[in-house]
Design a protein around this motif. Structure first.
Motif, short mmCIF file in Angstrom:
data_model
loop_
_atom_site.label_atom_id
_atom_site.label_comp_id
_atom_site.label_asym_id
_atom_site.label_seq_id
_atom_site.Cartn_x
_atom_site.Cartn_y
_atom_site.Cartn_z
N VAL A 61 0.96 -0.99 -0.24
CA VAL A 61 -0.55 0.17 0.00
C VAL A 61 0.86 1.28 -0.27
CG1 VAL A 61 -2.01 -1.50 1.13
CG2 VAL A 61 -0.51 0.20 2.65
N ASN A 62 2.19 1.16 -0.66
CA ASN A 62 2.60 1.78 -0.19
C ASN A 62 2.27 3.17 -1.57
OD1 ASN A 62 4.13 0.04 -1.72
ND2 ASN A 62 5.46 1.60 -2.71
N ILE A 205 8.51 0.48 3.84
CA ILE A 205 8.84 1.32 5.22
C ILE A 205 9.88 2.48 5.43
CG2 ILE A 205 6.21 0.61 5.86
CD1 ILE A 205 7.33 -1.26 8.16
N ASP A 206 9.67 3.61 6.17
CA ASP A 206 10.46 3.81 6.45
C ASP A 206 12.06 2.45 7.44
OD1 ASP A 206 10.45 6.25 5.42
OD2 ASP A 206 9.41 6.86 7.73
N ALA A 207 11.66 1.73 7.95
CA ALA A 207 12.08 0.90 8.65
C ALA A 207 12.84 -0.48 7.71
CB ALA A 207 11.27 0.26 9.68
N GLY A 233 14.00 -0.07 -3.33
CA GLY A 233 14.23 0.64 -2.18
C GLY A 233 14.45 0.44 -1.26
N ILE A 234 13.59 -0.79 -0.51
CA ILE A 234 14.53 -1.87 0.19
C ILE A 234 15.63 -2.30 0.31
CG2 ILE A 234 13.86 -3.77 1.40
CD1 ILE A 234 10.61 -3.61 0.03
N CYS A 235 15.98 -2.32 -1.19
CA CYS A 235 16.99 -2.86 -0.85
C CYS A 235 18.59 -1.75 -1.53
CB CYS A 235 18.05 -3.43 -2.63
SG CYS A 235 17.43 -5.48 -1.52
N ASP A 236 19.63 -1.46 -0.99
CA ASP A 236 20.21 0.09 -1.63
C ASP A 236 20.96 -0.88 -3.39
OD1 ASP A 236 22.10 2.36 -2.12
OD2 ASP A 236 22.96 2.03 -0.16
#
Ligand SMILES: NC(=O)c1ccc[n+]([C@@H]2O[C@H](COP(=O)([O-])OP(=O)(O)OC[C@H]3O[C@@H](n4cnc5c(N)ncnc54)[C@H](O)[C@@H]3O)[C@@H](O)[C@H]2O)c1
Ligand SMILES: O=C(O)CC[C@@H](O)C(=O)O
Length: 391
Positions: A61-62, A205-207, A233-236
């Motif tokens: 839901v992002n 999410i931010d975390a 975004g979860i992986c750099d």
């Protein structure tokens, strides 16, 4: 008649759950009561005040301004688990493609020229460049043990892999479903140290932003595989590309390609394909259409990401539903206004989740505009609906 705006293609099986005598559905509808969508990015959209419910035919839901909807007292529904098997299968495909060098091998094969004899010679000479390894010799790290992560972990175990999982927020349901053979990592660093392949199944999410970082990639053994079918975004990505270039990470499987990722030879880029099966699209659409219909028709809340679950059978009379800030004495103020209006409460349900409380009240009589306005005017009330009596 309720009006439903669709922002993406929603499987017809789902839309059929909204009877046409009560629901008008379209992609150009103004002043909608409900919105159904998949990956459409709603953050830049002006969401009309008429909207009472949003249904995401999927898990993430992002793409929806959930906090803004919470502050308006609007539930956001999703379809938990409805596409989990589809994603699990693509994760396994990605792991197999990476560990058997399938993409490069197929490119090599399709580039061979000549007659059958020449092709045969080239095939036998060239295949040594694509020697892979088998899954049972490898350890898989699964970050996020929800609907998808649990299925991936269990499937990898059954393929003979050693599996290590990490999810400090694991739900009781997931814990029941997770095979006892999955080992628990005490920290993310602990997981990366042990794993030849890591797959992420957490929300963005931010975390979770950047949890696959340069430092953690270095903890993995050389030749590691990273799979990200969760969200960009979860992986750099910069760190993963640097690790691919150094030869430390062998393959990056990603469902959210960028221009830079797509041109890299060690990246296996899928076009956000994880949930794209007929079965998953139908499951998601049906589940979320049912949730939106149950909310609009009866005020029932099932599978909302920002509201508590709430179900109370209809007793036939007028129903009011109120979403409000989760602070003391809201129900007291509401019931006082109803009593002052001479209205008897036939049944009442009050639930809360985080900062939001939600109340369903069935009344013995009809509620006046004045009483509705008075309830709406209570400090902390975010939204209120009046649902006509049902025979
Ligand atoms: N590629 C696709 O088409 C596709 C399809 C479905 C889902 N997804 C993505 O996958 C994500 C996961 O889907 P799901 O259905 O498994 O969701 P889910 O809610 O069932 O599972 C998410 C899990 O992540 C865990 N989690 C949350 N924060 C964490 C953290 N900081 N560290 C470790 N674990 C954490 C939660 O406890 C939960 O168990 C979705 O949010 C979505 O972004 C992608
Ligand atoms: O709707 C889709 O195709 C993708 C959905 C997926 O990203 C999800 O989060 O469920």
């Amino acid at each position: 008649m309720y009006k439903i705006l669709t922002l993406n293609n929603i499987s017809s099986l789902g839309l059929q759950r909204l009877p046409r005598e009560d629901y008008e559905i379209g992609s150009e509808i103004s002043q909608p009561d409900g919105i159904l969508l998949r990956s459409f990015k709603m953050h830049d959209m002006v969401i009309p005040d008429s909207v009472k419910a949003i249904g995401r035919a999927g898990a993430g839901v992002n793409n929806i301004p959930v906090d803004q909807m919470s502050s308006r007292g609007v539930p956001v529904f999703n379809a938990p688990g409805a596409n989990a098997n589809a994603v699990k299968e693509l994760v396994l495909a990605g792991l197999l493609m990476a560990s058997r060098n399938i993409n490069s091998a197929m490119k090599f094969a399709s580039g061979i020229e000549g007659d059958d004899a020449a092709i045969s010679v080239a095939v036998e000479a060239g295949k040594k460049n694509f020697v892979g390894s088998e899954l049972p010799s490898k350890t898989l790290g699964v970050i996020g043990l929800g609907a998808i992560g649990v299925r991936v972990a269990n499937a990898a175990l059954s393929l003979g892999m050693k599996v290590v999982g990490y999810d400090p927020l694991i739900s009781v349901q997931s814990a029941w479903q997770l095979s006892s053979g999955v080992e628990k990592a005490i920290s993310l660093d602990h997981l990366f140290t042990q794993c030849d392949a890591v797959t992420v199944h957490v929300p963005l999410i931010d975390a979770t932003r950047g949890i696959v970082s340069a430092e953690r990639l270095k903890l993995m053994p050389k030749g590691g595989i990273i799979v990200n079918l969760a969200r960009g975004g979860i992986c750099d990505d910069t760190a993963v590309l640097a690790s691919l270039n150094k030869g430390h990470t062998s393959t990056y499987v990603i469902d959210f390609p960028t221009a830079e990722l797509m041109k890299h030879p060690k990246v296996l880029a899928f076009p956000h394909l994880g949930a794209s099966t007929n079965e998953a699209e139908e499951n998601c659409a049906v589940m979320v259409a049912d949730s939106v219909r149950d909310f609009l028709d009866d005020g029932t809340v099932v599978n909302a990401v920002n509201f508590p679950e709430a179900f109370m059978p209809r007793n036939g009379g007028t129903r009011i539903t109120i979403a409000n800030a989760n602070v003391p004495n809201m129900v007291g103020q509401i019931s006082t206004l109803l009593a002052n209006a001479g209205l008897n409460i036939a049944d009442l349900l009050n639930k809360s989740r985080g900062d939001i409380a939600y109340t369903i009240i069935d009344l013995d009589g009809d509620i006046s505009e004045e009483t509705v306005a008075a309830i709406r005017g209570i400090n902390g009330v975010l939204s209120m609906r009046t649902l006509p009596s049902k025979a």
